[in-house]
Scaffold this motif. Structure first.
Motif, PDB file in Angstrom:
ATOM      1  N   ALA A   1       0.829  -1.206   0.000  1.00  0.00           N
ATOM      2  CA  ALA A   1       0.000   0.000   0.000  1.00  0.00           C
ATOM      3  C   ALA A   1       0.866   1.260   0.000  1.00  0.00           C
ATOM      4  CB  ALA A   1      -0.922  -0.001   1.215  1.00  0.00           C
ATOM      5  N   GLY A   2       1.954   1.228   0.758  1.00  0.00           N
ATOM      6  CA  GLY A   2       2.856   2.383   0.811  1.00  0.00           C
ATOM      7  C   GLY A   2       3.534   2.652  -0.520  1.00  0.00           C
TER       8      GLY A   2
ATOM      9  N   ALA B   1       1.172   1.365   9.977  1.00  0.00           N
ATOM     10  CA  ALA B   1       2.031   2.555   9.906  1.00  0.00           C
ATOM     11  C   ALA B   1       3.460   2.182   9.540  1.00  0.00           C
ATOM     12  CB  ALA B   1       1.996   3.293  11.243  1.00  0.00           C
ATOM     13  N   LEU B   2       3.998   1.136  10.193  1.00  0.00           N
ATOM     14  CA  LEU B   2       5.380   0.723   9.935  1.00  0.00           C
ATOM     15  C   LEU B   2       5.538   0.234   8.495  1.00  0.00           C
ATOM     16  CD1 LEU B   2       8.206   0.259  11.013  1.00  0.00           C
ATOM     17  CD2 LEU B   2       7.476  -2.006  11.820  1.00  0.00           C
ATOM     18  N   GLY B   3       4.610  -0.598   8.052  1.00  0.00           N
ATOM     19  CA  GLY B   3       4.690  -1.132   6.696  1.00  0.00           C
ATOM     20  C   GLY B   3       4.548  -0.068   5.640  1.00  0.00           C
ATOM     21  N   VAL B   4       3.631   0.858   5.865  1.00  0.00           N
ATOM     22  CA  VAL B   4       3.391   1.924   4.888  1.00  0.00           C
ATOM     23  C   VAL B   4       4.588   2.858   4.777  1.00  0.00           C
ATOM     24  CG1 VAL B   4       2.038   4.011   4.503  1.00  0.00           C
ATOM     25  CG2 VAL B   4       0.880   1.867   4.954  1.00  0.00           C
ATOM     26  N   VAL B   5       5.223   3.171   5.909  1.00  0.00           N
ATOM     27  CA  VAL B   5       6.410   4.044   5.862  1.00  0.00           C
ATOM     28  C   VAL B   5       7.525   3.382   5.049  1.00  0.00           C
ATOM     29  CG1 VAL B   5       8.288   4.998   7.247  1.00  0.00           C
ATOM     30  CG2 VAL B   5       5.932   5.303   7.982  1.00  0.00           C
ATOM     31  N   ILE B   6       7.734   2.084   5.280  1.00  0.00           N
ATOM     32  CA  ILE B   6       8.755   1.353   4.506  1.00  0.00           C
ATOM     33  C   ILE B   6       8.378   1.334   3.022  1.00  0.00           C
ATOM     34  CG2 ILE B   6       9.792  -0.917   4.106  1.00  0.00           C
ATOM     35  CD1 ILE B   6       9.527  -1.436   7.107  1.00  0.00           C
ATOM     36  N   GLY B   7       7.109   1.043   2.738  1.00  0.00           N
ATOM     37  CA  GLY B   7       6.647   1.016   1.355  1.00  0.00           C
ATOM     38  C   GLY B   7       6.749   2.372   0.682  1.00  0.00           C
TER      39      GLY B   7
END
Length: 279
Positions: free
Chosen positions: A17-18, A235-241
């Motif tokens: 998603a990110g 939040a963590l996954g989206v920031v990485i993405g």
């Protein structure tokens, strides 16, 4: 209680998603909400709350990089944000007075037309023959950025300012009335009506959606719709993405971004049409 395996699935979906959000200027909710509700059977309220978090995370992760690279046009973003905010207030006021399914159908038709128009422009790398709108000159709605793919500085200006502002107002109305994200309308208005380069449109949209989402996040938090065990991996996954997406975007052509955007636009228009017909 969210299990470790579910948290890992949420985290993985959030990375995707990110990436999509950073590339196309969308909030990531278009992927997050279906993943959480359809695949993981998470309550829609928590999915929407997590989507708000994903929007803020995407914007935070991408905006800094795009502003550093001078791709985001903050002046244009804040100018158009006035229309979006006003529209959102109007939409919130009209809630209950207008049947939502009529609006879904109307905007599905608008998006369907926009899909066709953008498909016809899929091979256009940069806008051609753009004549600056008088208001664009007055407000300095212009700029330039260095394109790594083209290996040159790209200067641009805005046209169709009134049309773009109107679309942004409509985007705000549907966001306030139906509670859905409007990043796709932001990109469409800047790319199709104001004739900005696609990279500038997506980068500026990333900046704008974060401002809008941050303003409404406190409401969702107060309602208890933001579940920490779900929102944290999102939040963590989206920031990485989003970080990966920003690095990828500067290496892609504007035509490639537009070709990725067209099927997403088509998908959203069909989803809105189905919601309208079911209403």
């Amino acid at each position: 209680m969210v299990s470790l395996s579910m948290a890992l699935l949420i985290f993985t979906g959030s990375i995707l998603a990110g990436i999509v959000g950073a590339l196309l200027g969308l909030g990531g909710g278009i992927i997050i909400i279906p993943v959480l509700t359809l695949l993981l059977n998470i309550d829609i309220r928590y999915a929407i709350g997590a989507s708000i978090v994903s929007v803020i995370a995407t914007s935070s992760g991408a905006a800094a990089a795009y502003i550093r690279d001078r791709i985001t046009n903050i002046r244009i973003g804040m100018f158009l944000e006035m229309a979006t905010t006003t529209g959102a207030i109007t939409g919130a006021y009209l809630g209950g007075l207008i049947s939502p399914h009529y609006l879904y159908i109307i905007f599905a038709v608008v998006l369907g037309y926009s899909t066709l128009a953008m498909f016809k422009r899929r091979n256009l790398e940069l806008p051609e023959g753009v004549v600056a709108h008088p208001l664009a000159k007055k407000l300095k709605l212009e700029g330039s950025y260095y394109d790594q793919v083209l290996n040159r500085q790209v200067a641009y200006t805005s046209t169709g300012v009134y049309e773009g502002f109107g679309i942004m107002y409509g985007a705000g109305v549907i966001s306030g009335l139906l509670g859905i994200g409007n990043g796709i309308f932001k990109v469409m208005a800047m790319d199709m009506f104001m004739k900005l380069p696609m990279k500038v449109s997506t980068a500026t949209s990333n900046f704008m959606i974060g401002v809008t989402a941050a303003a409404s996040a406190s409401i969702y938090f107060a309602r208890g719709d933001i579940h920490p065990a779900i929102a944290a991996p999102v939040a963590l996954g989206v920031v990485i993405g989003a970080t990966l997406g920003t690095r990828l975007m500067v290496r892609l052509r504007n035509t490639t971004l537009r070709k990725i955007f067209v099927p997403v636009l088509l998908y959203v228009s069909l989803q809105m049409l189905l919601k309208g017909l079911r209403g």
